[in-house]
Write a protein that holds these residues in place. Sequence first.
Motif, PDB file in Angstrom:
ATOM      1  N   SER A  69       0.840  -1.198   0.000  1.00 61.08           N
ATOM      2  CA  SER A  69       0.000   0.000   0.000  1.00 61.08           C
ATOM      3  C   SER A  69       0.874   1.247   0.000  1.00 61.08           C
ATOM      4  N   GLU A  70       0.262   2.373   0.292  1.00 60.24           N
ATOM      5  CA  GLU A  70       0.983   3.638   0.379  1.00 60.24           C
ATOM      6  C   GLU A  70       1.806   3.758   1.657  1.00 60.24           C
ATOM      7  N   ARG A  71       1.539   2.911   2.645  1.00 58.99           N
ATOM      8  CA  ARG A  71       2.158   3.089   3.957  1.00 58.99           C
ATOM      9  C   ARG A  71       3.693   3.119   3.949  1.00 58.99           C
ATOM     10  N   LEU A 120       8.378   6.381   4.991  1.00 59.93           N
ATOM     11  CA  LEU A 120       9.655   6.931   4.524  1.00 59.93           C
ATOM     12  C   LEU A 120       9.621   8.453   4.513  1.00 59.93           C
ATOM     13  N   SER A 121       8.521   9.014   4.068  1.00 63.52           N
ATOM     14  CA  SER A 121       8.380  10.463   4.041  1.00 63.52           C
ATOM     15  C   SER A 121       8.527  11.035   5.449  1.00 63.52           C
ATOM     16  N   GLU A 122       7.852  10.418   6.415  1.00 61.57           N
ATOM     17  CA  GLU A 122       7.939  10.888   7.804  1.00 61.57           C
ATOM     18  C   GLU A 122       9.367  10.772   8.335  1.00 61.57           C
ATOM     19  N   LEU A 123      10.019   9.663   8.024  1.00 59.45           N
ATOM     20  CA  LEU A 123      11.390   9.450   8.495  1.00 59.45           C
ATOM     21  C   LEU A 123      12.342  10.491   7.911  1.00 59.45           C
ATOM     22  N   TYR A 124      12.226  10.722   6.614  1.00 58.97           N
ATOM     23  CA  TYR A 124      13.090  11.722   5.988  1.00 58.97           C
ATOM     24  C   TYR A 124      12.790  13.128   6.539  1.00 58.97           C
ATOM     25  N   LYS A 125      11.539  13.393   6.823  1.00 61.68           N
ATOM     26  CA  LYS A 125      11.174  14.690   7.401  1.00 61.68           C
ATOM     27  C   LYS A 125      11.836  14.843   8.776  1.00 61.68           C
ATOM     28  N   HIS A 126      11.803  13.777   9.589  1.00 62.09           N
ATOM     29  CA  HIS A 126      12.462  13.814  10.908  1.00 62.09           C
ATOM     30  C   HIS A 126      13.949  14.111  10.775  1.00 62.09           C
ATOM     31  N   LYS A 127      14.550  13.612   9.697  1.00 63.25           N
ATOM     32  CA  LYS A 127      15.988  13.806   9.488  1.00 63.25           C
ATOM     33  C   LYS A 127      16.297  15.141   8.801  1.00 63.25           C
ATOM     34  N   GLY A 128      15.253  15.892   8.424  1.00 68.66           N
ATOM     35  CA  GLY A 128      15.458  17.188   7.790  1.00 68.66           C
ATOM     36  C   GLY A 128      15.704  17.107   6.294  1.00 68.66           C
ATOM     37  N   ASN A 129      15.473  15.933   5.702  1.00 70.49           N
ATOM     38  CA  ASN A 129      15.661  15.766   4.262  1.00 70.49           C
ATOM     39  C   ASN A 129      14.286  15.901   3.584  1.00 70.49           C
ATOM     40  N   PHE A 130      13.899  17.145   3.347  1.00 69.10           N
ATOM     41  CA  PHE A 130      12.553  17.413   2.846  1.00 69.10           C
ATOM     42  C   PHE A 130      12.376  17.039   1.378  1.00 69.10           C
ATOM     43  N   GLN A 131      13.468  17.016   0.606  1.00 70.90           N
ATOM     44  CA  GLN A 131      13.382  16.573  -0.792  1.00 70.90           C
ATOM     45  C   GLN A 131      12.933  15.108  -0.847  1.00 70.90           C
ATOM     46  N   GLU A 132      13.604  14.257  -0.066  1.00 73.42           N
ATOM     47  CA  GLU A 132      13.234  12.829  -0.031  1.00 73.42           C
ATOM     48  C   GLU A 132      11.849  12.642   0.590  1.00 73.42           C
ATOM     49  N   ALA A 133      11.543  13.434   1.598  1.00 73.76           N
ATOM     50  CA  ALA A 133      10.215  13.360   2.220  1.00 73.76           C
ATOM     51  C   ALA A 133       9.138  13.660   1.182  1.00 73.76           C
ATOM     52  N   TYR A 134       9.380  14.692   0.383  1.00 73.58           N
ATOM     53  CA  TYR A 134       8.410  15.091  -0.646  1.00 73.58           C
ATOM     54  C   TYR A 134       8.278  14.019  -1.721  1.00 73.58           C
ATOM     55  N   LYS A 135       9.413  13.503  -2.181  1.00 74.18           N
ATOM     56  CA  LYS A 135       9.402  12.446  -3.200  1.00 74.18           C
ATOM     57  C   LYS A 135       8.552  11.257  -2.734  1.00 74.18           C
ATOM     58  N   ASN A 136       8.726  10.862  -1.479  1.00 77.74           N
ATOM     59  CA  ASN A 136       8.012   9.689  -0.976  1.00 77.74           C
ATOM     60  C   ASN A 136       6.540   9.959  -0.686  1.00 77.74           C
ATOM     61  N   ILE A 137       6.214  11.172  -0.268  1.00 76.23           N
ATOM     62  CA  ILE A 137       4.793  11.466  -0.041  1.00 76.23           C
ATOM     63  C   ILE A 137       4.055  11.515  -1.379  1.00 76.23           C
ATOM     64  N   LEU A 138       4.756  11.938  -2.443  1.00 79.16           N
ATOM     65  CA  LEU A 138       4.142  11.900  -3.775  1.00 79.16           C
ATOM     66  C   LEU A 138       3.876  10.458  -4.215  1.00 79.16           C
ATOM     67  N   LEU A 139       4.811   9.557  -3.910  1.00 78.92           N
ATOM     68  CA  LEU A 139       4.610   8.141  -4.229  1.00 78.92           C
ATOM     69  C   LEU A 139       3.447   7.561  -3.426  1.00 78.92           C
ATOM     70  N   GLU A 171       0.903   9.261  -2.379  1.00 78.83           N
ATOM     71  CA  GLU A 171      -0.314   9.839  -2.960  1.00 78.83           C
ATOM     72  C   GLU A 171      -0.717   9.125  -4.253  1.00 78.83           C
ATOM     73  N   GLU A 172       0.273   8.693  -5.036  1.00 78.25           N
ATOM     74  CA  GLU A 172      -0.041   7.938  -6.255  1.00 78.25           C
ATOM     75  C   GLU A 172      -0.832   6.668  -5.923  1.00 78.25           C
ATOM     76  N   LEU A 173      -0.471   6.029  -4.828  1.00 78.78           N
ATOM     77  CA  LEU A 173      -1.132   4.780  -4.448  1.00 78.78           C
ATOM     78  C   LEU A 173      -2.465   5.001  -3.749  1.00 78.78           C
ATOM     79  N   ASN A 174      -2.627   6.166  -3.124  1.00 79.42           N
ATOM     80  CA  ASN A 174      -3.876   6.460  -2.426  1.00 79.42           C
ATOM     81  C   ASN A 174      -4.196   7.948  -2.607  1.00 79.42           C
ATOM     82  N   PRO A 175      -4.684   8.305  -3.807  1.00 77.06           N
ATOM     83  CA  PRO A 175      -4.864   9.717  -4.147  1.00 77.06           C
ATOM     84  C   PRO A 175      -5.963  10.438  -3.363  1.00 77.06           C
ATOM     85  N   ASN A 176      -6.835   9.713  -2.701  1.00 77.91           N
ATOM     86  CA  ASN A 176      -7.937  10.351  -1.984  1.00 77.91           C
ATOM     87  C   ASN A 176      -7.697  10.466  -0.485  1.00 77.91           C
ATOM     88  N   ASN A 177      -6.511  10.101  -0.024  1.00 77.51           N
ATOM     89  CA  ASN A 177      -6.206  10.125   1.398  1.00 77.51           C
ATOM     90  C   ASN A 177      -5.896  11.568   1.827  1.00 77.51           C
TER      91      ASN A 177
END
Length: 186
Positions: free
Chosen positions: A131-133, A138-157, A159-165
């Motif tokens: 699933s999207e989980r 991963l997005s949350e983990l990267y955000k905790h580490k301050g890597n917002f580029q990776e956080a954004y990339k993973n939250i987009l992925l 969203e692709e799997l669960n676009p209505n969440n």
Amino acid sequence: TLLIECAEERPNDSRTARLLIREYVKYKEWENVIKAAERYFKIDRNCLEVYDSITKRYMGRAYKNLKKYDESRKCYQEAIELGSKYRDPYLELAFLEKELYNYDEAIRLIEQALSIKEKDLRIVPEPFSWSERPYKELSELYKHKGNFQEAYKNILLAEELNPNNKAIKNEKELIKNILMLNGELE
């Protein structure tokens, strides 16, 4: 209770033992999961290693819920050794590591799980594994580490799997705003 009786009548039946363990997991009877799994590993099983991996994973989950984290980690690691081509044990160990603030290890494990691209049709994976989980985690983990580029990339992925969440959409907007404030996104 019928399953318990059946397991008592057929103590050397690995299939019945696995069903009983799964039943205990379903009802969150963590001490019973561990006891039943320990009995299961004493049986002459003659079955696919994946079933042993699943049983070790259930033991890991039980120990985690009992806050016995070292035992939990050990069971998850054994589950990975027995079922390295399945996402489930990697992800459950990653969730444990995240809970224990071992973010780098959690990231490594989730990325390893996501590198597994094929489902084994002989088993039913945990719903979260495909699933999207994992991407959301991963997005949350990267955000905790301050890597917002990776956080954004993973939250987009995710969203692709669960676009209505809505939670994913909100998280995406939050990370996007941080990137825009940092001048990393237009």
